[in-house]
Structure formats: structure tokens, C-alpha cells
Design an enzyme around this catalytic site. Structure first.
Site, mmCIF file in Angstrom:
data_model
loop_
_atom_site.group_PDB
_atom_site.id
_atom_site.type_symbol
_atom_site.label_atom_id
_atom_site.label_comp_id
_atom_site.label_asym_id
_atom_site.label_seq_id
_atom_site.Cartn_x
_atom_site.Cartn_y
_atom_site.Cartn_z
ATOM 1 N N HIS A 506 -5.993 -12.626 6.075
ATOM 2 C CA HIS A 506 -6.307 -11.286 6.581
ATOM 3 C C HIS A 506 -6.563 -10.317 5.434
ATOM 4 O O HIS A 506 -7.600 -9.636 5.400
ATOM 5 C CB HIS A 506 -5.135 -10.783 7.437
ATOM 6 C CG HIS A 506 -5.279 -9.371 7.918
ATOM 7 N ND1 HIS A 506 -5.650 -9.062 9.205
ATOM 8 C CD2 HIS A 506 -5.094 -8.182 7.292
ATOM 9 C CE1 HIS A 506 -5.707 -7.746 9.341
ATOM 10 N NE2 HIS A 506 -5.370 -7.188 8.192
ATOM 11 N N GLU A 507 -5.615 -10.230 4.504
ATOM 12 C CA GLU A 507 -5.767 -9.266 3.415
ATOM 13 C C GLU A 507 -6.960 -9.614 2.527
ATOM 14 O O GLU A 507 -7.614 -8.723 1.975
ATOM 15 C CB GLU A 507 -4.483 -9.173 2.595
ATOM 16 C CG GLU A 507 -3.296 -8.591 3.343
ATOM 17 C CD GLU A 507 -3.576 -7.226 3.943
ATOM 18 O OE1 GLU A 507 -4.343 -6.447 3.325
ATOM 19 O OE2 GLU A 507 -3.064 -6.934 5.041
#
Length: 737
Positions: A506-507
Site C-alpha cells: 500500500h505505502e
């Protein structure tokens, strides 16, 4: 999300990073009055001499920040005065571009300062933060509300039809004008004065809330005297708890709190009393009175925000805050969430019934409570899917997940590659740095990775920039990802949970959004998009964590090197819809709680002015949602909801759900078009990741998808369309107790 300079202090308090401009104001070619602009001194006076202008942490000291910020403020103020005093008629170059170029030193130091405050703070940095926050709010407020400056901006804006501009120029002009209007440029002098006071006070409160919450999260860590209370944890986790106690100078064992209501240890802790105490410590971390109680703070913030909206003639803060979001109107967000809640409430009741059956089968004479939910959900998960989270962890060694998973995915999808560096100083020894190379071999930027939990790191995970990409400034992106994975005990491998793995992907989705920035102006670059769009590219990248080609490349047992078995992959996939009543429900509840606080009128908000009234309003708000909030509390209670009271997501937490709709609709497109291919990656890069904030967001999505987003794929993915694995389970059991 990054923000234009004139958006004010939000750009810094969000750890959004700042541009490192290098061109002087005089480069515009227009005459400028001889306004004296001070010379900066010290390490932040000029861009770093390291590659990509990366901050030189080998030379930066805590004592450098305050004088550099003060100098930066003085220089920026003088630069603004020079723009105002320019005798030439207002033009795009001498006003709009000059504003974009201003504040180089201030941006440079704040980009580093707020990164370190978020990830590796101390008492000195916290004190500086508390002192400078109101000064920064006042400074940016003065710029936004300056009538002479606004007159120049308005003159350029009013003449835009007769000007020759690139599309990006046009967006910069429009955003500069609209943000000044949104800040209050068209208000009368009395209203402007009140807005300035409100902005300064809100900045003070935001910093105070954040610092209190960080301290409370540390203070309310669970401390137990005997290891028997931690039965169910692995030997390595118990040793980590012993080491955490030793590091704090206390006897026994310590389980630090994470920022969310539920805690990662809950599914494994066998002792119910331990689970209940851990939950209580988390749930009540900031409502116990004393120096870390945040309730009076948040009540004042809610009242000030509602009053600010009232000054603008708007009914509530949500209406004020959402003006430039993709959804734009609070009712649009509420209608969207309204499509989720009926099925979600039914799923929560159904899942509670399943868990109550598991409790009885385990010999329990109680019904499920929040501190039981994850424990018995994990028990059911193991039984139904034969999936043990602890058996999964050995396949997820942190560095291997990053290099053989995340980086492997990025190379397959976008053709980019990574080379670890040892010559770039870092702010903590567990941070690593990589040069990122584009598909043609050219340098794309720098990527910092800071994975492990620390007591002086705020909770959660995030991405931002030390240096923004800008063609005008000639800068490439210097980006960091920060997470909170539990650090390993001495001599043990660093292993991630599957949730941690998803967070890493995600990041990194945020990171590539920044790395692929291709804009002239830093304020429109990379992740400079609306709050309810910025989480979309990051969520899409979560899909690759379980893509077979990717998963089989990185998910290898740290001891044997064995690739994760296919049957375990199948179990992970099969279990993905299980427990959505809780895991998705707590996010929906938090988003609705956010909207409840920020839909208050000024009079309604002003009436909530004590801790007891905060508690009463929160209880009333939760009771009205139609969800099982006594069993599935919000992911963040009001009193530790950093996103909305210290993080820039006020009236915007729904963005995680809205972007989930975009995400799952996009996943469907990737699957329909061949999945992990360069052609797909190049298309996504060209239509979304490289566009920054230069296009209308629905149009950007249409450029990628070929149509507007639909909610169907999201409902299916969350098991809210009747496809949940426990859809036929008996839901008749009580859900109280």
C-alpha cells in the site's frame, strides 16, 4: 496529499513534504522592486549537496531546526513583499510563478523537520513543534489573506481567457486563486481577523493533540508481571515483550500500543483478562483525565471548525472542507457510505453469531465482546480455512518482502529497478535507502524505507517527500515510506504479519505515485491530489501482494527457503472475505463518526465543551449509525482519531472507503486485461500515476478505466453482496453480553 503553498499549515502538519526550489524570483524576467531579502545561513540555507539533494542527517542537529525555520519565515515574508511591491502589471510569471518559487528555505527545513517529528521525535523536537506551529499558521494565513497579494492574483485570474498558458499553467492559476478565496480572501477585514485567530488556535490544538496522543499511546502500553498472562504469543513475541519492558526500565513484559483500537496481539492472546485489559488500555488511552486527555482539545477543534465554516456562510465544516474533493459534497460521501451500511450491519450480526458458536464450543459462558472478537475470529479462521497467522509469518521476512516482493512487482509492472545505497545518511539506523532507476536506466529518485515500530514514532504508516519533483526546479523526488512493524528480538529475523505485507505494498503505491511525478510545478506534483483520490493508487497496489507471480517470488520461509505452499495461498485468498464485518466495519464506523463531528453546526459544536459531553455525543453518534458499534467500535475513537484532529483528514476519512471503490473497480480492469504486465503498468502510469494534480479527477479516472467508477466490485470484495464465506451461518445468536 500534498498541498499548494497557500493552503497553509496543513501542508506541513500532514508530513506532506515541501518543494526544494532553486530558481530565484528574478528569473521571471519581470522587474522587481529592490526589496531586501535576507540571506539564509546554516545547513538548510542551500539545497543539500548529497545526491538528489537528500537531507544530510550526518550534519543535521536538533539545534539546527528552530533557527532555520525562523530564517525561512523571514525570507519567505520578504519574498512575498517583493511580489507585492513589483511595479510591473500582474502577470502569470511575476505573481503566480513567483509565489510557486517562493519559500525555498522554509520548505526545505520543514520537509525534513516534520519527517523526523513523525518518525523519530524527542522532547526537543516536540517543543520546537509546539512553538512553531502557531507561527507557521499565522504566516501562511497572512499570505492567503493579504489583500494586495490577492489583488495581483485576481488580476491574473480575471485575465486568464486572454492569456496563452499550458494546461498545467492553467491549473496552477486556478488553484492559487481558489485556495486564496477558500482561505478567506473575499471576506471583510473583521472576518479575516477572526479566521486568522481560528487558524492559529487550530494549529496549536492540532500539535497539542498529536503530542498528547503519542505520549498516551506510549503510557498505556500493557504491562504484565508474568509471561503466563501472554500465553498464546510465540516465544519470539514474548521475548520482544521482555525486551520492550527492559528498554523502558520496567520489570515484566510490555506490549506497546498501536494507533488503532484493536491491537495486533489480540488474535493470539489466550487469557481473556489480558485481552480485555489490552483493549481497555487502547480504547481509553486518552480519556482518563490528566495531561494526555484529548477530549477538551477535540471539542474546541470541532467548535472552531464549525465557526470557521459559519463565517463562510456554510452549514458545517464538512461542507467547507470538501470543496475540492472528488466527492465535493458531504451528502455524496454519506450516500456512498449509505450503500454499505445495511449489508455491513447484517454481516456484523451474522459474524457475531458465528463467533458466539465458537465461544460455546470452546467452553465459554459469555457472548462475544470487542476484546474477544479477533481471538475467536482467528479460531474460526483456523478451523474453517486451516489458516494460522503465526504459521504464515515465517514466509514474510521484511527485507525479502520489500526487495523480492514490492520491488519485483514494480519492475514487472513499470520496468523500474532499485539499488541499495550505503552512502546516504539516515535519521535512524534501521532506515534503508535505495536509488530508483526508470525503465530506460535513468535515475528516477530516492526511496527511504523505515519499517519498525518505535516509542517515539507516531502510529500508522505513511509516505511523503523530502524533496518534491519539479521540472521548474530541476528536482527529482526523494520519498520515504514509514511503517510500524514490530521489531524483532535480538538475533531473531524481522517477520511481518500478512497485514504488514499488505501495508508495505500500500505505502509503496503512494511512493510510485510520487516517483512517477512529471510536473513543472511542485505544488501539482505526484500525490498533490484530493484527499479522496490520494489513497486510490496505494490501495490498488495491495492487489499485487497476493498475485501468484509476485507472492511466489518473495514469500519464502526464512529458515528453509521453501516457497509458500499453494494451499496456504489458497487459504489466504479464501479467508480474505472473512471477518469483514469487523475489519471493514470499524473503518466505516470511523468514517461516519468523522462526518458526525464535522456535520455539526456552529451552535451544536459550541454546546459540546466538556469531556463528559464529548463522550455523550460520541455515544449518541455511534448509536445512530445502525451498525453493531457495541461489538465493532470505530477503528479510532474520537479522542485518539489522529487522522481528523491532527492529520488533515477531517471530514475526509471516508476517503479510504471511496478510494476503495476506485481500487476494486480498477483491480477488475487489471484482471480483465492480463494482470501484471508492462502494458498495463505503463497505461496506469500514463493516465494516473504521472498526472499529479493536473486533471479533474473523474476525468483522470475515465482516462484510465474508460468510464466512471462503479461500486459493485467493492461490495463483492468485502463480501457485502451475499458472497461472504459465512453467509449461510446461523446468525440467531445474541450479540450482547
Amino acid at each position: 496529499m500534498k498541498s499548494h503553498l497557500l493552503a497553509g499549515i496543513a501542508a506541513t502538519s500532514l508530513l506532506a513534504g515541501c518543494a526544494a526550489m532553486t530558481e530565484p524570483l528574478e528569473a521571471t524576467g519581470d522587474p522587481v522592486m529592490a526589496t531586501a531579502i535576507p540571506e539564509g545561513t546554516g545547513i538548510f540555507a542551500q539545497p543539500s549537496e548529497l545526491p538528489f539533494h537528500a537531507p544530510d542527517f550526518s550534519k543535521i542537529r536538533d539545534s539546527d531546526y528552530k533557527p532555520a525555520i525562523e530564517q525561512g519565515l523571514a525570507i519567505h515574508k520578504a519574498e512575498i513583499e517583493a511580489i507585492k511591491a513589483n511595479p510591473a502589471a500582474p502577470s502569470f510569471a511575476n505573481t503566480i510563478v513567483a509565489l510557486e518559487e517562493s519559500g525555498q528555505m522554509l520548505n526545505r527545513v520543514l520537509g525534513v523537520f516534520y519527517a523526523v517529528v513523525g518518525a523519530n521525535t524527542n522532547d526537543t523536537l516536540d517543543a520546537i513543534d509546539a512553538e512553531i506551529s502557531p507561527k507557521l499558521a499565522a504566516h501562511y494565513g497572512d499570505i492567503s489573506l493579504d489583500p494586495v497579494l490577492f489583488a495581483r492574483v485576481k488580476a491574473v485570474y480575471d485575465n486568464r481567457a486572454a492569456m496563452s498558458m499550458t494546461p498545467e499553467d492553467a491549473v496552477l492559476l486556478e488553484e492559487t486563486y481558489e485556495q486564496m478565496v477558500h482561505a478567506g480572501a473575499l471576506l471583510d477585514e473583521g472576518q479575516k481577523a477572526e479566521i486568522k485567530q481560528i487558524n492559529t488556535r487550530l494549529s496549536e490544538l492540532s500539535t497539542d493533540f498529536s503530542q498528547k496522543l503519542t505520549q498516551a499511546t506510549k503510557d498505556q502500553a500493557l504491562v504484565v508481571a508474568d509471561a503466563s498472562a501472554l500465553a498464546g504469543l510465540s516465544a519470539g513475541e514474548i521475548e520482544s515483550a521482555r525486551a520492550a519492558a527492559r528498554d523502558r526500565g520496567v520489570s515484566g513484559y510490555v506490549i506497546p500500543l498501536q494507533n488503532t483500537t484493536q491491537q495486533p496481539s489480540m488474535p493470539a492472546l489466550d487469557v481473556r483478562a489480558t485481552r480485555q485489559q489490552l483493549f481497555t488500555n487502547s480504547y481509553r488511552r486518552t480519556d482518563r483525565g490528566g495531561s494526555t486527555d484529548t477530549r477538551a482539545n477535540l471539542a474546541e477543534q470541532a467548535a472552531l471548525r464549525a465557526r470557521k465554516a459559519e463565517i463562510f456562510g456554510l452549514p458545517n465544516w464538512a461542507s467547507y472542507q470538501m470543496y475540492d474533493n472528488m466527492a465535493k459534497e458531504p451528502q455524496t460521501a454519506l450516500d456512498f457510505m449509505g450503500q454499505l451500511t445495511p449489508a455491513l450491519a447484517a454481516t456484523q450480526r451474522r459474524e457475531a453469531g458465528v463467533l458466539n458458536q465458537a465461544i460455546r464450543a470452546d467452553g465459554g459462558d459469555f457472548t462475544v465482546r470487542p476484546w474477544d472478537w479477533d481471538y475467536y475470529a482467528e479460531m474460526v479462521r483456523k478451523e474453517r480455512y486451516d489458516l494460522d497467522e503465526e504459521a504464515v509469518k515465517p514466509y514474510f521476512e521484511v527485507d525479502r518482502v520489500l526487495e523480492d516482493g514490492v520491488f519485483f512487482m514494480a519492475e514487472k509492472l513499470y520496468g523500474i529497478t532499485f539499488k541499495k545505497r550505503s552512502d546516504i545518511p539516515v535519521y535512524h539506523p534501521t532506515v534503508s535507502v535505495y536509488t530508483v532507476y526508470d525503465a530506460d536506466g535513468s535515475e528516477l529518485g530516492l526511496f527511504y524505507f523505515d519499517p519498525f515500530q518505535r516509542d517515539n514514532k507516531r502510529g500508522g504508516a505513511w509516505m511523503s517527500n523530502f524533496v518534491e519533483q519539479s521540472k521548474m526546479a530541476g528536482t527529482k523526488p526523494v520519498i520515504y515510506n514509514v511503517l510500524n512493524i514490530a521489531p524483532p528480538a535480538d538475533g531473531e529475523p524481522a517477520l511481518a504479519s500478512f497485514d504488514n505485507v499488505i501495508t508495505m505494498f500500500h505505502e509503496f503505491g503512494h511512493a510510485v505515485h510520487g516517483l512517477f511525478a512529471n510536473q513543472r510545478y511542485a505544488s501539482l506534483s505526484g500525490t498533490a491530489v484530493a484527499r479522496d483520490f490520494v489513497e486510490y493508487p496505494s490501495q490498488v497496489h495491495e492487489m499485487w501482494a497476493t498475485w501468484p507471480e509476485v507472492l511466489q517470488n518473495y514469500a519464502k520461509h526464512y529458515q528453509t527457503g521453501e516457497t509458500i505452499p499453494q494451499d496456504l495461498i489458497d487459504k489466504i485468498e479464501a479467508a480474505s472475505k472473512f471477518n469483514q464485518g469487523y475489519s471493514y466495519g470499524e473503518t466505516v464506523t470511523a468514517a461516519l463518526l468523522d462526518m458526525k463531528w464535522h456535520s455539526l453546526s456552529a451552535a451544536e459544536a459550541a454546546a459540546i465543551d466538556t469531556p463528559a459531553e464529548v463522550d455523550a455525543y460520541e455515544a449518541q453518534a455511534l448509536a445512530e449509525l445502525g451498525l453493531e458499534t457495541d461489538l465493532v467500535p470505530p477503528r479510532y475513537r474520537s479522542s485518539y482519531f489522529r487522522h481528523i484532529f491532527a492529520g488533515g483528514y477531517s471530514a475526509g476519512y471516508y476517503a479510504y472507503l471511496w478510494t476503495g471503490m476506485l481500487d476494486h473497480d480498477s483491480r477488475q480492469w487489471f484482471r480483465e486485461n492480463g494482470g501484471l504486465t508492462r502494458a498495463n503498468g505503463d497505461h496506469y502510469r500514463a493516465t494516473v500515476l504521472s498526472q499529479g494534480g493536473t486533471k479533474e479527477l473523474f476525468q483522470m479516472y475515465r482516462d484510465f478505466r474508460g468510464r466512471d467508477p462503479k461500486i459493485d466490485a467493492l461490495l463483492s470484495a468485502k463480501g457485502l453482496d451475499g458472497s461472504s464465506a459465512d453467509a449461510e451461518a446461523d446468525g440467531s445468536d445474541e450479540t450482547g453480553g
